[in-house]
Design a protein around this motif. Structure first.
Motif, short mmCIF file in Angstrom:
data_model
loop_
_atom_site.label_atom_id
_atom_site.label_comp_id
_atom_site.label_asym_id
_atom_site.label_seq_id
_atom_site.Cartn_x
_atom_site.Cartn_y
_atom_site.Cartn_z
N LEU A 34 0.82 -1.21 0.00
CA LEU A 34 0.00 0.00 0.00
C LEU A 34 0.85 1.26 0.00
O LEU A 34 0.39 2.32 -0.42
CB LEU A 34 -0.93 0.03 1.22
N CYS A 35 2.05 1.17 0.48
CA CYS A 35 2.88 2.36 0.67
C CYS A 35 4.02 2.48 -0.33
O CYS A 35 4.92 3.28 -0.13
CB CYS A 35 3.42 2.38 2.10
N VAL A 36 3.99 1.71 -1.40
CA VAL A 36 5.04 1.77 -2.40
C VAL A 36 4.72 2.88 -3.38
O VAL A 36 3.68 2.86 -4.05
CB VAL A 36 5.19 0.42 -3.15
N LYS A 37 5.60 3.85 -3.47
CA LYS A 37 5.42 4.97 -4.38
C LYS A 37 5.80 4.53 -5.79
O LYS A 37 6.74 3.78 -5.98
CB LYS A 37 6.31 6.13 -3.92
N ASP A 46 -5.21 2.77 -4.18
CA ASP A 46 -6.22 3.77 -4.54
C ASP A 46 -7.45 3.66 -3.63
O ASP A 46 -8.00 4.68 -3.20
CB ASP A 46 -6.64 3.63 -6.00
N VAL A 47 -7.87 2.44 -3.34
CA VAL A 47 -9.02 2.24 -2.45
C VAL A 47 -8.70 2.75 -1.05
O VAL A 47 -9.52 3.44 -0.42
CB VAL A 47 -9.44 0.75 -2.43
N ALA A 48 -7.53 2.42 -0.54
CA ALA A 48 -7.14 2.88 0.79
C ALA A 48 -7.06 4.41 0.85
O ALA A 48 -7.47 5.03 1.83
CB ALA A 48 -5.80 2.27 1.20
N ARG A 81 -10.06 8.13 -9.27
CA ARG A 81 -10.09 6.87 -10.03
C ARG A 81 -11.08 5.90 -9.40
O ARG A 81 -11.82 5.20 -10.10
CB ARG A 81 -8.70 6.24 -10.08
N VAL A 82 -11.08 5.83 -8.08
CA VAL A 82 -12.01 4.92 -7.38
C VAL A 82 -13.45 5.37 -7.62
O VAL A 82 -14.32 4.56 -7.93
CB VAL A 82 -11.68 4.86 -5.87
N LYS A 95 -17.58 -4.05 -3.26
CA LYS A 95 -16.37 -4.24 -2.45
C LYS A 95 -16.11 -3.00 -1.59
O LYS A 95 -15.80 -3.10 -0.40
CB LYS A 95 -15.17 -4.54 -3.34
N ILE A 96 -16.27 -1.83 -2.20
CA ILE A 96 -16.08 -0.58 -1.46
C ILE A 96 -17.12 -0.46 -0.35
O ILE A 96 -16.80 -0.10 0.78
CB ILE A 96 -16.15 0.64 -2.40
N LYS A 97 -18.36 -0.78 -0.65
CA LYS A 97 -19.43 -0.71 0.36
C LYS A 97 -19.15 -1.65 1.53
O LYS A 97 -19.39 -1.31 2.68
CB LYS A 97 -20.79 -1.01 -0.26
N GLN A 98 -18.64 -2.85 1.23
CA GLN A 98 -18.30 -3.79 2.29
C GLN A 98 -17.17 -3.24 3.16
O GLN A 98 -17.22 -3.36 4.39
CB GLN A 98 -17.90 -5.14 1.70
N LEU A 99 -16.18 -2.66 2.53
CA LEU A 99 -15.08 -2.05 3.30
C LEU A 99 -15.58 -0.89 4.15
O LEU A 99 -15.20 -0.75 5.31
CB LEU A 99 -13.98 -1.57 2.35
#
Length: 106
Positions: A34-37, A46-48, A81-82, A95-99
């Motif tokens: 998640l933190c790789v530039k 992107d989701v996070a 983008r999300v 998936k976003i709603k579940q998160l």
């Protein structure tokens, strides 16, 4: 309840690391991913970023620093983008709603 700058919040907002943990669990990935530039098209990041921007009350600059030092403009772009993909991809939207439900019920 707590009061911040004259506004009352019934529940404290989730922290970026709590949101990241939920996203990592949903995608089954290690925290480093998640933190790789520089990894364009990293859906999980992107989701996070989108969820952090929506729920954490952190600035784009703070979110960018957490996710590998990306610029605030990249935070906004990842979030957009999300949002755009949610409009056309029902599975992704679910998936976003579940998160979001998982984050809200933490």
């Amino acid at each position: 309840m707590m009061q911040i700058s004259g506004m009352v919040y019934a529940r404290p907002c989730p922290k970026i690391d709590e949101i990241s943990e939920a996203v990592r669990g949903a995608y089954g990935i290690p925290s480093e991913e998640l933190c790789v530039k520089g990894h364009k098209g990293n859906e999980s990041r992107d989701v996070a970023i989108y969820l952090s921007k929506k729920y954490s009350r952190c600035t784009c600059d703070e979110i960018g620093k957490y996710f590998g030092g990306i610029r605030p403009s990249a935070v906004s772009l990842g979030s957009r983008r999300v949002i755009e993909r949610m409009k056309s991809d029902k599975r992704f939207l679910n998936k976003i709603k579940q998160l979001e439900a998982h984050i809200a019920n933490r």
